[in-house]
Design an enzyme around this catalytic site. Sequence first.
Site, PDB file in Angstrom:
ATOM      1  N   CYS A  98       4.337 -17.080   9.367  1.00 43.75           N
ATOM      2  CA  CYS A  98       3.214 -17.807   8.829  1.00 43.75           C
ATOM      3  C   CYS A  98       3.183 -17.456   7.205  1.00 43.75           C
ATOM      4  CB  CYS A  98       2.107 -17.104   9.389  1.00 43.75           C
ATOM      5  SG  CYS A  98       1.994 -17.688  11.037  1.00 43.75           S
ATOM      6  N   ARG A 155       0.841 -23.531  16.303  1.00 39.47           N
ATOM      7  CA  ARG A 155       1.498 -23.711  15.200  1.00 39.47           C
ATOM      8  C   ARG A 155       1.539 -25.425  15.090  1.00 39.47           C
ATOM      9  NH1 ARG A 155       3.538 -20.575  11.544  1.00 39.47           N
ATOM     10  NH2 ARG A 155       4.596 -19.108  13.176  1.00 39.47           N
TER      11      ARG A 155
END
Length: 216
Positions: free
Chosen positions: A55, A132
């Site tokens: 991330c 995601r």
Amino acid sequence: MRNFVEQVIETPPLRIGEQVPRFSARTTQGPIDLADFRGRWLILFSHPADFTPVCTSEFIALARAASKFDALGCALMGVSVDSLYSHLAWLRVIHDMAGVRVEFPIIEDPTMEIARAYGMIGCEAQDASSIRATYFIDPDGVLRATTCYPSTVGRSVPEMLRTLAALQRVQHGTALAPADWEPGQDLLRAPRETLADALRPDSPSAWFFSTMKDNG
């Protein structure tokens, strides 16, 4: 300020062509309402957690490419279950570590209301750590494309930009984006759907496969 979402109970996964649920929430750029983004493209993307390696790499890459999305008339907006204070602390670390400022808003979604409303997770999910997902939303608030990756694989920012540009080129229905298309390359014409076109002797395939210039 508690997040507000129009649809949260038993919401199925969003489908391309559907209106996306409106929400209001706290973000790193202050309170926002999704309605404020009408009139321009928006990419809403989730990340599993703050202070995680994949991330972090994504947010550095997206922050560095933010001007390219802006040039295409598209806003960016992140979302995760982490608190606003966690987001702010993480962005400070990213700034100090990589020298970039993440200027686009990141939403806090600790109750996972937004994740459930968008069908990122099921109604019975206990956490959102594997999310995601990316949603390409047009200026009318309609979902035009979506992608989903596991937590272990980061997104491709160039592919996000390519997908956005392709969606913008084909939105009026006269052109199609072929395989591996990049901005500036030829597009495909929408098929001519008449028998007369199909029976043209000069080009038996032109009725369904012919190119046109990309005029941006």
